[in-house]
Design a protein around this motif. Structure first.
Motif, PDB file in Angstrom:
ATOM      1  N   ASP A  46       0.838  -1.204   0.000  1.00  0.00           N
ATOM      2  CA  ASP A  46       0.000   0.000   0.000  1.00  0.00           C
ATOM      3  C   ASP A  46       0.873   1.254   0.000  1.00  0.00           C
ATOM      4  OD1 ASP A  46      -2.700   0.222  -0.243  1.00  0.00           O
ATOM      5  OD2 ASP A  46      -3.025   0.762   1.864  1.00  0.00           O
ATOM      6  N   LYS A  47       1.929   1.201   0.798  1.00  0.00           N
ATOM      7  CA  LYS A  47       2.819   2.363   0.888  1.00  0.00           C
ATOM      8  C   LYS A  47       3.552   2.588  -0.428  1.00  0.00           C
ATOM      9  CE  LYS A  47       3.661   2.956   5.789  1.00  0.00           C
ATOM     10  NZ  LYS A  47       4.567   2.761   6.912  1.00  0.00           N
ATOM     11  N   ALA A  48       3.994   1.496  -1.044  1.00  0.00           N
ATOM     12  CA  ALA A  48       4.695   1.612  -2.330  1.00  0.00           C
ATOM     13  C   ALA A  48       3.773   2.257  -3.347  1.00  0.00           C
ATOM     14  CB  ALA A  48       5.143   0.222  -2.801  1.00  0.00           C
ATOM     15  N   GLN A  49       2.523   1.808  -3.342  1.00  0.00           N
ATOM     16  CA  GLN A  49       1.545   2.382  -4.264  1.00  0.00           C
ATOM     17  C   GLN A  49       1.281   3.841  -3.893  1.00  0.00           C
ATOM     18  OE1 GLN A  49       0.129   0.711  -6.997  1.00  0.00           O
ATOM     19  NE2 GLN A  49      -0.414   2.847  -7.448  1.00  0.00           N
ATOM     20  N   GLY A  50       1.177   4.096  -2.585  1.00  0.00           N
ATOM     21  CA  GLY A  50       0.910   5.452  -2.100  1.00  0.00           C
ATOM     22  C   GLY A  50       2.022   6.411  -2.494  1.00  0.00           C
ATOM     23  N   ARG A  51       3.271   5.925  -2.381  1.00  0.00           N
ATOM     24  CA  ARG A  51       4.415   6.766  -2.763  1.00  0.00           C
ATOM     25  C   ARG A  51       4.330   7.154  -4.228  1.00  0.00           C
ATOM     26  NH1 ARG A  51       7.407   3.496   0.714  1.00  0.00           N
ATOM     27  NH2 ARG A  51       8.022   2.114  -0.991  1.00  0.00           N
ATOM     28  N   ALA A  52       3.988   6.209  -5.072  1.00  0.00           N
ATOM     29  CA  ALA A  52       3.875   6.482  -6.505  1.00  0.00           C
ATOM     30  C   ALA A  52       2.746   7.480  -6.758  1.00  0.00           C
ATOM     31  CB  ALA A  52       3.620   5.181  -7.266  1.00  0.00           C
ATOM     32  N   ASP A  53       1.613   7.248  -6.094  1.00  0.00           N
ATOM     33  CA  ASP A  53       0.464   8.144  -6.285  1.00  0.00           C
ATOM     34  C   ASP A  53       0.805   9.564  -5.842  1.00  0.00           C
ATOM     35  OD1 ASP A  53      -0.924   6.020  -7.236  1.00  0.00           O
ATOM     36  OD2 ASP A  53      -2.028   5.620  -5.377  1.00  0.00           O
ATOM     37  N   LEU A  54       1.528   9.672  -4.705  1.00  0.00           N
ATOM     38  CA  LEU A  54       1.919  10.990  -4.194  1.00  0.00           C
ATOM     39  C   LEU A  54       2.884  11.693  -5.155  1.00  0.00           C
ATOM     40  CD1 LEU A  54       2.495  10.604  -0.349  1.00  0.00           C
ATOM     41  CD2 LEU A  54       0.952  12.200  -1.486  1.00  0.00           C
ATOM     42  N   LEU A  79       6.856   5.807 -12.668  1.00  0.00           N
ATOM     43  CA  LEU A  79       6.534   5.721 -11.239  1.00  0.00           C
ATOM     44  C   LEU A  79       5.643   4.508 -10.951  1.00  0.00           C
ATOM     45  CD1 LEU A  79       5.905   9.492 -10.451  1.00  0.00           C
ATOM     46  CD2 LEU A  79       7.695   8.062  -9.446  1.00  0.00           C
ATOM     47  N   LYS A  80       4.681   4.280 -11.832  1.00  0.00           N
ATOM     48  CA  LYS A  80       3.782   3.132 -11.637  1.00  0.00           C
ATOM     49  C   LYS A  80       4.539   1.824 -11.791  1.00  0.00           C
ATOM     50  CE  LYS A  80      -0.868   4.612 -12.111  1.00  0.00           C
ATOM     51  NZ  LYS A  80      -2.171   4.392 -12.677  1.00  0.00           N
ATOM     52  N   ALA A  81       5.449   1.802 -12.755  1.00  0.00           N
ATOM     53  CA  ALA A  81       6.249   0.581 -12.970  1.00  0.00           C
ATOM     54  C   ALA A  81       7.126   0.311 -11.752  1.00  0.00           C
ATOM     55  CB  ALA A  81       7.107   0.738 -14.219  1.00  0.00           C
ATOM     56  N   LYS A  82       7.665   1.401 -11.179  1.00  0.00           N
ATOM     57  CA  LYS A  82       8.526   1.238 -10.010  1.00  0.00           C
ATOM     58  C   LYS A  82       7.702   0.689  -8.824  1.00  0.00           C
ATOM     59  CE  LYS A  82      11.705   3.714  -7.052  1.00  0.00           C
ATOM     60  NZ  LYS A  82      11.949   4.999  -6.430  1.00  0.00           N
ATOM     61  N   ALA A  83       6.503   1.293  -8.686  1.00  0.00           N
ATOM     62  CA  ALA A  83       5.630   0.844  -7.587  1.00  0.00           C
ATOM     63  C   ALA A  83       5.245  -0.626  -7.782  1.00  0.00           C
ATOM     64  CB  ALA A  83       4.373   1.702  -7.534  1.00  0.00           C
ATOM     65  N   LYS A  84       4.935  -0.960  -9.040  1.00  0.00           N
ATOM     66  CA  LYS A  84       4.535  -2.346  -9.328  1.00  0.00           C
ATOM     67  C   LYS A  84       5.679  -3.309  -9.030  1.00  0.00           C
ATOM     68  CE  LYS A  84       2.234  -5.110 -12.778  1.00  0.00           C
ATOM     69  NZ  LYS A  84       1.910  -5.304 -14.178  1.00  0.00           N
ATOM     70  N   SER A  85       6.884  -2.865  -9.414  1.00  0.00           N
ATOM     71  CA  SER A  85       8.053  -3.718  -9.176  1.00  0.00           C
ATOM     72  C   SER A  85       8.272  -3.930  -7.670  1.00  0.00           C
ATOM     73  CB  SER A  85       9.270  -3.059  -9.833  1.00  0.00           C
ATOM     74  OG  SER A  85      10.441  -3.635  -9.352  1.00  0.00           O
ATOM     75  N   SER A  86       8.150  -2.829  -6.903  1.00  0.00           N
ATOM     76  CA  SER A  86       8.321  -2.955  -5.442  1.00  0.00           C
ATOM     77  C   SER A  86       7.256  -3.877  -4.870  1.00  0.00           C
ATOM     78  CB  SER A  86       8.189  -1.599  -4.755  1.00  0.00           C
ATOM     79  OG  SER A  86       9.082  -0.696  -5.303  1.00  0.00           O
ATOM     80  N   TRP A 112       5.583  -6.171  -6.370  1.00  0.00           N
ATOM     81  CA  TRP A 112       5.805  -7.546  -6.815  1.00  0.00           C
ATOM     82  C   TRP A 112       6.836  -8.255  -5.933  1.00  0.00           C
ATOM     83  CZ3 TRP A 112       4.130 -11.666  -8.864  1.00  0.00           C
ATOM     84  CH2 TRP A 112       4.979 -12.663  -9.329  1.00  0.00           C
ATOM     85  N   LYS A 113       7.900  -7.495  -5.594  1.00  0.00           N
ATOM     86  CA  LYS A 113       8.939  -8.101  -4.738  1.00  0.00           C
ATOM     87  C   LYS A 113       8.358  -8.438  -3.358  1.00  0.00           C
ATOM     88  CE  LYS A 113      12.705  -5.719  -7.016  1.00  0.00           C
ATOM     89  NZ  LYS A 113      13.344  -4.400  -7.047  1.00  0.00           N
ATOM     90  N   ILE A 114       7.568  -7.471  -2.834  1.00  0.00           N
ATOM     91  CA  ILE A 114       6.967  -7.703  -1.509  1.00  0.00           C
ATOM     92  C   ILE A 114       6.014  -8.901  -1.569  1.00  0.00           C
ATOM     93  CG2 ILE A 114       5.447  -6.712   0.267  1.00  0.00           C
ATOM     94  CD1 ILE A 114       6.489  -3.919  -0.783  1.00  0.00           C
ATOM     95  N   LEU A 115       5.211  -8.920  -2.644  1.00  0.00           N
ATOM     96  CA  LEU A 115       4.252 -10.025  -2.802  1.00  0.00           C
ATOM     97  C   LEU A 115       4.987 -11.363  -2.886  1.00  0.00           C
ATOM     98  CD1 LEU A 115       1.342 -11.087  -3.424  1.00  0.00           C
ATOM     99  CD2 LEU A 115       1.878 -10.772  -5.828  1.00  0.00           C
ATOM    100  N   LEU A 116       6.033 -11.360  -3.700  1.00  0.00           N
ATOM    101  CA  LEU A 116       6.784 -12.607  -3.903  1.00  0.00           C
ATOM    102  C   LEU A 116       7.365 -13.120  -2.586  1.00  0.00           C
ATOM    103  CD1 LEU A 116       7.358 -14.232  -6.457  1.00  0.00           C
ATOM    104  CD2 LEU A 116       9.618 -13.185  -6.523  1.00  0.00           C
ATOM    105  N   VAL A 117       7.977 -12.207  -1.849  1.00  0.00           N
ATOM    106  CA  VAL A 117       8.592 -12.608  -0.572  1.00  0.00           C
ATOM    107  C   VAL A 117       7.522 -13.130   0.391  1.00  0.00           C
ATOM    108  CG1 VAL A 117       9.802 -11.756   1.485  1.00  0.00           C
ATOM    109  CG2 VAL A 117      10.577 -11.064  -0.781  1.00  0.00           C
ATOM    110  N   SER A 118       6.421 -12.361   0.516  1.00  0.00           N
ATOM    111  CA  SER A 118       5.393 -12.764   1.486  1.00  0.00           C
ATOM    112  C   SER A 118       4.698 -14.059   1.062  1.00  0.00           C
ATOM    113  CB  SER A 118       4.383 -11.643   1.700  1.00  0.00           C
ATOM    114  OG  SER A 118       3.794 -11.301   0.478  1.00  0.00           O
TER     115      SER A 118
END
Lengths: 357, 530
Positions: free
Chosen positions: B65-73, B92-99, B101-107
């Motif tokens: 959520d924060k990664a997405q929020g940072r991109a939106d901000l 910015l959206k690609a960066k947020a998506k990449s972040s 994705w990494k979080i999703l993958l790890v979790s």
């Protein structure tokens, strides 16, 4: 909304009635065959006072003729006994007795000391289901439950016995609303004869000491009697099988001496009371028949009369009238059994192999 | 605490009372406490597992959520300072998506890793040992398998993927997320709820209403009826039949197949009825998991009606992502160019479906029989799909499709096929299953049904009468729903005498004819082990 509330309340009441009816229907009646399940509840119907209460297992309720005690000595007694009645059940049945009356003498059969933990759900139910509800019954259940039992099933026996719908017999319908007595003041009369032919050699004891739980309840029983001014007599009934080890006998002797109680091992007095195990037992020596039970009653009755200040109720008209009915029941059961034996060569409506309706 | 236990019933009644007596704002916290108490009673160590899953999912959700929020901000700020371009937005959206994705993958790896280690370690060891000499064999490890781990892990992973996709906002209250993961009625055997669905009612304030509450009660009673009157009675015969594979061959296998089909149906749907009923009593809507599965006319339809939440989970989170995966698209292109039109159209679809069914089998249990069971489903669905043109030609010629008799035939055929495949689950041994099914065709004796053999399976004639009557009641209710498309409760509710009478009837027949209490082994629900 009013219509819904009326419907809800009506359905609740009808459901309660149906479940209560079904509960009465499926509860085992114990009126023939294994009748021991009826013994506990019969106590509450007895109107006579009891100066002597016998507490214990089959070594008492099959071996002491209460009618003989009355006939010979005027002793009004009751046997609160059941199949494999464990010592904590005996303790709580005594506590239960004290809710209704205060006997002068309590006679406890010590064989149950060999059991230190709950054994069998079937025996538990036969002993406990007939008890009237009180904290005593709650404690008796808690002390007796095996691992796979649930207290709820004692509160609602329907939950335990519901599957009996598959095995309902005519007796379940006949005794739906009320039962007839199967014992005479807790005594289970058997008139058949099967001589003793010997028993297997006793196994050696790995640990001769009685369990701590069993001994704790013996203490509680002794304390309860002392607090209520009741004489507690420990007895070992005149039965040699199951084997009563000398080590056990010694422990009970020591205990009685320590607590100032009387302990009588009637195995040692079998000859003195004239027991003949070729004629006085109905199952090869494990229990006495009515002839043996009368001899044992004669013997123990003499001891009780000599040593305790017991009333001769034959001279108390109100009580004598009650006992007259009991004598009549005793004689009729005896007569019925003798007729069956004469007709079939064995009993057809008593015991494990009885043919149930 | 088994669903079929006095303790569970007392626990639930107490919860109902407290739920409606306490202030409404306390309702969801109370459910959380109840859920954790329920899990703690099962085994205090389970709390470590479910707690870890919850904390990791909470952290991952917030971080995504924060990664997405940072991109939106950043996009918003760029718009305000005039530096905004579409390329910047994309970057910015690609960066947020990449972040994310990494979080999703790890979790996901973390949570699925817990599931894999606890459930599948010994299965892997057993199979490795087949290739090792006796002296070198690996020892099995003694691991706790937390109750319902497959269900709550999948539910949590679903939440993480939905958060990643942005279809739901990450839950910012860890206790609320803890309740979503551990909600006790569905912890034992599902359904596998989606956060977006369950959260709508799970955290709300619910006022007691007679209609909702009694609807829930009827559903609970219906579930207990199916479980204790049918499933827990028929299990005696099923256990006898599968327990002696030397004696019970031929027609007995046929009987076992259908008995198990009825047992599983009543066990699983009964459990779900209890779950949904409890939730309904609490004013919470839990997704339906069944829709008359034994009225399906083909296997594809069956899987849309049976264990719906599991099927849709695999479809949404495995099948679709696989189908649109870049590598899959590349493979599709390659296969069209090199293998021709036929395989070009099918290869990636079949491969995705194969993976989904393999995963479905593995999810059900750490054993080859489940894997083979999953793959058999795959095979039958694919074959029937390939035979579609043949069916079309048949129906064009014979015009029987709309006839009622043919519909019944299709239903019976589907039940037979599904029951046959389920034999792998029943015997729990692949070669044994093949052998036993084989005897159905080589040693079938019709007289088994008439010579009293059925009475030697631990069930008496009165049991069979109860089973027949019980199944008839279930069939009647199902036919009503199938034809009218309505819930029978809607019809009964408006007549109070019938409504409460029906509840009383269900209660009495369940109490009287149920296989429960002393003398019966309380049986856990079959799906509890998955």
């Amino acid at each position: 909304m009013k219509k819904r509330i009326v419907a809800l309340i009506s359905v609740l009441v009808i459901t309660g009635i149906i479940l209560a009816f079904l509960s009465c229907l499926v509860m085992p009646k114990y009126m023939s065959g294994i009748i021991e399940g009826s013994l506990t509840e019969e106590y509450y119907d007895d109107k006579a006072p009891h100066e002597v209460i016998f507490i214990g297992d089959c070594e008492l309720y099959e071996n002491v003729s209460t009618v003989e005690l009355y006939r010979e000595y005027g002793i009004s007694s009751y046997i609160r006994g059941n199949s494999q009645q464990l010592i904590w059940q005996s303790y709580y049945l005594l506590e239960d007795v004290l809710r209704y009356e205060k006997p002068k003498v309590v006679v406890f059969n010590v064989l149950a000391l060999k059991y230190n933990e709950p054994k069998s759900e079937t025996y538990n139910r036969m002993t406990l289901d007939g008890m009237k509800w009180s904290m005593t019954k709650v404690n008796a259940i808690k002390a007796s439950m095996t691992e796979d039992e649930n207290f709820v099933e004692y509160v609602f026996p329907f939950l335990r016995f519901h599957s009996r719908w598959q095995e309902l017999k005519a007796s379940d319908w006949n005794y739906l609303m009320g039962k007839e007595p199967v014992s005479i003041n807790g005594y289970y009369l058997r008139a058949d004869v099967r001589p003793e032919t010997g028993f297997p050699e006793p196994k050696s004891l790995t640990d001769p000491a009685f369990g701590s739980n069993a001994m704790m309840y013996l203490d509680k029983m002794a304390d309860l009697c002392r607090e209520n001014g009741i004489e507690l007599i420990l007895v070992k009934a005149p039965i040699t099988y199951p084997y009563w080890y000398p080590e056990w006998d010694q422990q009970v002797s020591d205990y009685a001496q320590e607590k100032g109680l009387t302990y009588i091992n009637y195995i040692n007095e079998m000859d003195a009371m004239g027991l003949d195990m070729t004629t006085d037992t109905y199952d090869g020596g494990e229990h006495l028949n009515v002839y043996g039970a009368e001899k044992f009653a004669d013997h123990i009755g003499a001891y009780l009369t000599e040593n305790y200040d017991l009333t001769d109720y034959r001279n108390v008209p109100g009580v004598a009238a009650i006992w007259a009915e009991k004598e009549s029941l005793y004689d009729s059961i005896l007569q019925q059994q003798l007729s069956e034996i004469a007709q079939y060569g064995e009993l057809m409506s008593f015991g494990k192999n009885a043919i149930e309706e | 605490m088994l669903f079929v236990s006095y303790e569970f019933i007392a626990f639930t009644i107490l919860l109902f009372v407290l739920y409606y007596l306490l202030p409404k704002k306390c309702q969801w916290p109370l459910l959380l406490i109840a859920s954790y108490v329920f899990y703690w009673i099962a085994n205090p160590y389970y709390l470590i597992f479910i707690g870890t899953t919850t904390i990791s999912a909470f952290a991952a959700g917030v971080l995504m959520d924060k990664a997405q929020g940072r991109a939106d901000l950043a996009i918003k700020a760029a718009k305000e300072d005039g530096s905004y371009t579409s390329d910047l937005k994309k970057a910015l959206k690609a960066k947020a998506k990449s972040s994310k994705w990494k979080i999703l993958l790890v979790s996901m790896l973390f949570n699925l890793g817990i599931l894999a280690v606890t459930k599948y370690t010994n299965f892997v060891i057993t199979n490795i040992n087949k290739f090792l000499e006796d002296g070198a064999a690996l020892k099995a490890v003694d691991l706790i398998i937390p109750m319902g781990i497959s269900f709550y892990t999948f539910q949590t992973v679903g939440y993480l993927i939905d958060t990643y996709r942005g279809t739901v906002k990450a839950e910012r209250n860890p206790f609320k997320l803890a309740l979503f993961v551990s909600f006790f009625p569905q912890l034992v055997q599902g359904p596998i709820s989606r956060y977006g669905d369950l959260s709508k009612t799970l955290y709300g304030e619910h006022k007691f209403t007679e209609k909702t509450f009694t609807y829930g009660l009827v559903r609970i009673l219906w579930g207990y009826f199916k479980k204790v009157v049918i499933a827990d009675r028929i299990i005696t015969a099923v256990t006898a039949l599968i327990g002696d594979t030397e004696t019970y061959t031929g027609a007995y296998v046929f009987i076992a197949m259908f008995f198990y089909a009825f047992e599983l149906y009543c066990d699983f749907t009964g459990g779900i009825d209890i779950t949904i009923g409890i939730a309904q009593c609490l004013g919470i809507t839990v997704t339906e998991n069944f829709n008359l599965p034994y009225f399906s006319k083909n296997i594809k339809e069956y899987w849309n009606r049976w264990h719906i939440t599991m099927g849709s989970w695999f479809t949404d989170y495995i099948f679709y992502p696989l189908s649109v995966d870049k590598n899959m698209l590349r493979l599709s292109k390659w296969s069209r160019e090199h293998l021709g039109k036929f395989w070009g159209k099918r290869l990636t679809v079949y491969l995705s479906a194969f993976i989904v069914w393999l995963a479905t089998g593995v999810w059900h249990g750490a054993a080859w029989n489940f894997i083979v069971w999953g793959l058999m489903n795959f095979a039958v669905i694919m074959i029937s799909q390939e035979l579609d043109p043949l069916y079309l030609r048949f129906h064009k010629k014979f015009k029987v499709k709309d006839k009622a008799g043919y519909g019944v035939f299709e239903i019976i055929r589907t039940i037979f096929l599904m029951s046959l495949i389920r034999m792998f689950d029943c015997y729990r041994d692949v070669p044994m299953t093949f052998r036993m099914v084989g005897t159905m065709f080589t040693r079938f004796r019709l007289s088994t049904f008439t010579d009293g053999s059925l009475l030697q399976l631990g069930l008496g004639s009165s049991d069979y009468i109860v089973l027949a009557a019980g199944l008839l009641i279930i069939l009647s209710v199902s036919i009503y729903k199938y034809r009218s498309k309505k819930d029978i409760r809607d019809r009964l509710y408006d007549t109070p005498w019938i409504w409460y009478g029906a509840m009383s009837f269900l209660l009495i027949i369940t109490l009287l004819f149920g296989a429960y209490g002393h003398g019966y082994d309380a049986t856990q629900f079959i799906y509890n082990q998955f």
